[in-house]
Design a protein around this motif. Structure first.
Motif, short mmCIF file in Angstrom:
data_model
loop_
_atom_site.label_atom_id
_atom_site.label_comp_id
_atom_site.label_asym_id
_atom_site.label_seq_id
_atom_site.Cartn_x
_atom_site.Cartn_y
_atom_site.Cartn_z
N ASP A 62 0.83 -1.21 0.00
CA ASP A 62 0.00 0.00 0.00
C ASP A 62 0.87 1.26 0.00
O ASP A 62 0.56 2.23 -0.69
CB ASP A 62 -0.91 0.04 1.23
CG ASP A 62 -1.92 -1.08 1.28
OD1 ASP A 62 -2.29 -1.60 0.21
OD2 ASP A 62 -2.35 -1.43 2.40
N LEU A 63 1.94 1.24 0.78
CA LEU A 63 2.80 2.42 0.89
C LEU A 63 3.52 2.72 -0.42
O LEU A 63 3.69 3.88 -0.79
CB LEU A 63 3.83 2.23 2.00
CG LEU A 63 3.30 2.00 3.41
CD1 LEU A 63 4.46 1.85 4.39
CD2 LEU A 63 2.38 3.13 3.84
N VAL A 64 3.92 1.68 -1.12
CA VAL A 64 4.67 1.86 -2.36
C VAL A 64 3.73 2.19 -3.52
O VAL A 64 4.02 3.06 -4.34
CB VAL A 64 5.50 0.59 -2.67
CG1 VAL A 64 6.15 0.68 -4.03
CG2 VAL A 64 6.56 0.40 -1.59
N LYS A 65 2.59 1.52 -3.58
CA LYS A 65 1.66 1.73 -4.70
C LYS A 65 0.94 3.08 -4.62
O LYS A 65 0.44 3.56 -5.63
CB LYS A 65 0.63 0.61 -4.73
CG LYS A 65 1.21 -0.71 -5.18
CD LYS A 65 0.16 -1.79 -5.17
CE LYS A 65 0.77 -3.11 -5.55
NZ LYS A 65 -0.18 -4.22 -5.42
N SER A 66 0.89 3.67 -3.43
CA SER A 66 0.16 4.93 -3.29
C SER A 66 0.85 6.10 -3.99
O SER A 66 0.24 7.12 -4.22
CB SER A 66 -0.05 5.26 -1.81
OG SER A 66 1.18 5.56 -1.18
N ARG A 67 2.12 5.93 -4.32
CA ARG A 67 2.87 6.99 -5.01
C ARG A 67 3.53 6.40 -6.25
O ARG A 67 4.39 5.53 -6.15
CB ARG A 67 3.96 7.56 -4.10
CG ARG A 67 3.44 8.16 -2.82
CD ARG A 67 2.82 9.52 -3.12
NE ARG A 67 2.44 10.20 -1.91
CZ ARG A 67 1.19 10.31 -1.47
NH1 ARG A 67 0.21 9.79 -2.16
NH2 ARG A 67 0.92 10.95 -0.37
N SER A 68 3.14 6.87 -7.39
CA SER A 68 3.64 6.31 -8.64
C SER A 68 5.12 6.62 -8.88
O SER A 68 5.76 5.93 -9.67
CB SER A 68 2.80 6.82 -9.81
OG SER A 68 2.88 8.24 -9.88
N ASN A 69 5.65 7.62 -8.22
CA ASN A 69 7.04 8.01 -8.49
C ASN A 69 8.03 7.53 -7.43
O ASN A 69 9.15 8.03 -7.35
CB ASN A 69 7.13 9.52 -8.63
CG ASN A 69 6.68 10.27 -7.39
OD1 ASN A 69 6.03 9.70 -6.51
ND2 ASN A 69 7.02 11.54 -7.31
N VAL A 70 7.66 6.53 -6.61
CA VAL A 70 8.54 6.03 -5.56
C VAL A 70 9.86 5.54 -6.13
O VAL A 70 10.93 5.87 -5.62
CB VAL A 70 7.85 4.92 -4.73
CG1 VAL A 70 8.84 4.19 -3.84
CG2 VAL A 70 6.73 5.50 -3.89
N ARG A 71 9.81 4.76 -7.19
CA ARG A 71 11.05 4.22 -7.78
C ARG A 71 11.99 5.34 -8.21
O ARG A 71 13.19 5.28 -7.98
CB ARG A 71 10.73 3.32 -8.97
CG ARG A 71 10.11 2.00 -8.57
CD ARG A 71 9.77 1.13 -9.79
NE ARG A 71 10.89 0.93 -10.70
CZ ARG A 71 11.87 0.05 -10.52
NH1 ARG A 71 11.87 -0.72 -9.46
NH2 ARG A 71 12.84 -0.07 -11.40
N SER A 72 11.44 6.35 -8.82
CA SER A 72 12.25 7.48 -9.26
C SER A 72 12.84 8.25 -8.08
O SER A 72 14.01 8.59 -8.07
CB SER A 72 11.40 8.41 -10.13
OG SER A 72 12.13 9.54 -10.50
#
Length: 154
Positions: free
Chosen positions: A129-139
């Motif tokens: 949930d924490l990672v998917k909530s922000r589309s730019n986490v990887r960047s």
């Protein structure tokens, strides 16, 4: 209730690994992404490995990865293994016997109810949930700039 720095960075390690799915994560990369020391992260890693939230792969191309899918690791799992004490007031601790209200204290009951509500909310949210909530986490974590390295099978 205030969570420790250890819990904060344990969640960040797990978030990094979740965002870096399919690739081993290396502690130096995680440390750089969060501007924290590698030594501190290695210390935090131990309870995560012991509780199978993270797996380590040894060797020259080694690293860490989630011990189970990100949607199967809830925030309470992390808090439970990284926090030492959930005492919200002195009466939750061993020296509570000094209080004359110990057996009939409404404050103790109210604080215990609040703590249980806190845990219930943490159980509803996962690392995924924490990672998917922000589309730019990887960047934001600099993962997209890393060379692709496939993780060996578990």
């Amino acid at each position: 209730m205030r969570l420790t720095r250890q819990t904060n960075y344990a969640m960040r390690i797990l978030m990094y690994c979740a965002a870096n799915d399919g690739r081993l994560s290396r502690i130096p990369e995680i440390a750089e992404a969060y501007s924290v020391s590698e030594l501190f992260l290695f210390k935090i890693l131990q309870p995560l490995v012991e509780n199978r939230l993270v797996e380590t792969v040894r060797g020259r191309n080694g690293g860490v990865r989630l011990g189970r899918p990100a949607d199967k690791i809830n925030l309470f799992d992390v808090v439970r293994v990284t926090e030492e004490n959930f005492a919200m007031a002195e009466c939750f601790e061993n020296d509570a016997a000094e209080c004359p209200l110990i057996d009939s204290c409404a404050l103790n009951a109210a604080l215990r109810e609040a703590l249980n509500a806190f845990f219930a909310v943490l159980e509803r949210h996962t690392i995924a949930d924490l990672v998917k909530s922000r589309s730019n986490v990887r960047s934001l974590l600099g993962i997209e700039a890393l060379a692709p390295v496939t993780a060996p099978a578990a």
